[in-house]
Design an enzyme around this catalytic site. Structure first.
Site, PDB file in Angstrom:
ATOM      1  CG  PHE A  45      -2.093  -0.911   1.087  1.00 42.93           C
ATOM      2  CD1 PHE A  45      -2.662  -1.178  -0.142  1.00 42.93           C
ATOM      3  CD2 PHE A  45      -2.609  -1.535   2.212  1.00 42.93           C
ATOM      4  CE1 PHE A  45      -3.736  -2.046  -0.251  1.00 42.93           C
ATOM      5  CE2 PHE A  45      -3.684  -2.405   2.113  1.00 42.93           C
ATOM      6  CZ  PHE A  45      -4.248  -2.667   0.871  1.00 42.93           C
ATOM      7  CG  ASP A 163       0.938  -6.942   9.206  1.00 41.87           C
ATOM      8  OD1 ASP A 163       1.162  -8.165   9.031  1.00 41.87           O
ATOM      9  OD2 ASP A 163       1.390  -6.054   8.466  1.00 41.87           O
TER      10      ASP A 163
END
Length: 479
Positions: A45, A163
């Protein structure tokens, strides 16, 4: 060097003082303040840059994260934008914790979204294990001991990180503390959010089954932490540590050295696929982590498995054969006088009152207990909000001092258990404390790398001694 933020620039390197890119004309300074120096990361991203804050006289380093999807056709751009903005909000909410990067700025420039955050000087755990080899059991104990309270903090703020992996854990070079970074995938839970299906996100090898189908819970972070630990212990990719035919982790086959059953059991419970079989909270992991029979990176609590929270008033038998000892020592017959029970966690420190009338013990259960010499409990002091690391007594036997993971030092009356002073100022766990010989001053050592000197009567901080690059775990005062 100044580095151009234009993703399509053919020659992004520029002179130090340039304001515009010589190749593409892109403005080099972000917000007319932050100057990128070089690119340090790239993900699905966006991109990450090391930068300098030119507004401050000290020109401190910082990190710029630029939202720039690498594969727009394969990504949901609206979702990516939401996640990027969410990371800024997460950092603003959580960045007050010393082991989470502080958010410095968040804005848009030239059509791209940016956030600027604190630079953590240190290596991530992939870099560390690649450079130094697989972690030892002691290092894993320390990692869990240091990082679990950070997870506890974010979970109490109703946030799931989603994450956790070695790349997102950095060991701060100045203190050795582990810092949790990259909250781009984090999720805030409000109301009944735990019951709703969300987005599948995270790094596949470290992601638990429920998170892969969009049903992440707090236990999902614990699973990812467990996978991180077995990767660090073996330096083998998680995909190779999982037996897909049996659906079980086989990480212990890849160890270079034997491991204690206690740590193996703890990690196996973190790695359970069904969430009901897994640890449900950080608090539950910490309870097992600090059980008295565990041998951690912070020291041996008990050599054999036994009762929880036991203090034994005993002495160890000499290790040398009796015939090798001096004549006056051969007749010694050490035996246990009393076993003092009552603490709910490991006993970290004991000290006698200077006149010998009482014994004090400090524990991971956050209390200090006072005992008479017959082994009877005299008083329990609810001493700290964190584990009691060390205790000490004043020369005149009137005062008792304790220090704790809650970053405070506290002074108590021996006879009444009343709080006399609370000494605030350390920015990390306080690990050692000692009175001066005349009893007027108190000296404390901390994981923040400092030694601090306090005036006992007023609680005033008199001096801070700096220079250590790591924890201060022991101190001494000259007579």
């Amino acid at each position: 060097m100044s580095y151009c933020l234009n993703p399509y620039c053919s020659r992004p390197q520029n002179p130090d003082a340039a304001n515009f890119c010589t190749a593409c004309g892109f403005r080099l300074r972000l917000g007319d303040r932050y100057r990128p120096l070089n690119r340090i990361g790239r993900g699905g991203f966006g991109r990450t840059f090391l930068a300098v804050d030119e507004y401050k006289p000290s020109r401190p380093l910082c990190v710029i994260k630029q939202f720039f999807p690498q594969n727009p056709s394969q990504q949901d751009p609206e979702l990516a934008t939401v996640l990027f903005r969410r990371e800024a909000m997460q950092l603003e909410q959580l960045g007050s914790h010393p082991q989470i990067p502080e958010l410095l700025a968040h804005f848009e420039q030239a059509g791209y979204h940016y956030l600027v955050q604190e630079f953590i000087d240190g290596q991530n755990l992939v870099q560390e294990v690649t450079e130094r080899g697989a972690f030892t059991e002691q290092q894993i104990w320390h990692l869990l001991d240091d990082l679990l309270p950070v997870l506890e903090f974010i979970h109490h703020h109703h946030v799931i990180h989603r994450d956790i992996k070695p790349q997102n854990i950095i060991r701060r070079a100045s203190t050795g503390q582990y810092v949790l970074v990259d909250f781009g995938a984090a999720k805030t839970l409000e109301g009944t959010a735990l019951e709703r299906t969300g987005t599948s996100i995270g790094s596949a090898e470290f992601t638990p089954p429920e998170q892969a189908i969009g049903k992440a819970t707090f236990a999902s972070d614990l699973y990812s932490l467990g996978v991180t630990c077995i990767y660090l212990l073996t330096h083998v990719r998680p995909a190779e540590l999982f037996d897909t035919e049996e659906g079980t982790w086989v990480w212990q086959r890849h160890l270079d050295r034997p491991m204690s059953g206690v740590l193996a059991s703890l990690l196996d419970k973190l790695l359970q696929g069904p969430t009901k079989r897994r640890y449900q909270s950080v608090e539950a992991v910490l309870e097992d982590l600090h059980a008295p029979e565990i041998v951690t990176g912070l020291g041996v609590v008990a050599g054999e498995r036994g009762e929880r929270g036991v203090v034994q008033a005993a002495s160890v038998k000499p290790e040398l054969p009796e015939t090798m000892l001096p004549e006056e020592e051969r007749s010694l017959n050490w035996r246990c006088q009393h076993t003092l029970t009552g603490h709910q966690s490991w006993v970290r420190s004991v000290v006698f009152q200077s006149n010998g009338a009482l014994l004090a013990s400090g524990s991971g259960d956050r209390t200090v207990k006072l005992w008479n010499l017959e082994g009877e409990l005299h008083r329990t002091i609810a001493a700290h909000a964190g584990w009691v690391r060390a205790i000490t007594t004043s020369p005149n036997g009137e005062l008792l001092a304790s220090c704790s993971n809650d970053r405070t030092v506290k002074v108590w009356q021996w006879q009444t258990g009343e709080l006399v002073q609370t000494l605030n100022g350390h920015t990390d766990w306080v690990r050692s404390v000692m009175f001066s010989p005349e009893g007027k001053h108190l000296i404390s050592g901390s994981q923040d790398g400092t030694v601090r000197i306090w005036y006992v009567a007023t609680g005033k901080l008199l001096q801070t001694l700096r220079g250590h690059e790591h924890w201060v775990t022991s101190i001494a005062v000259a007579p």
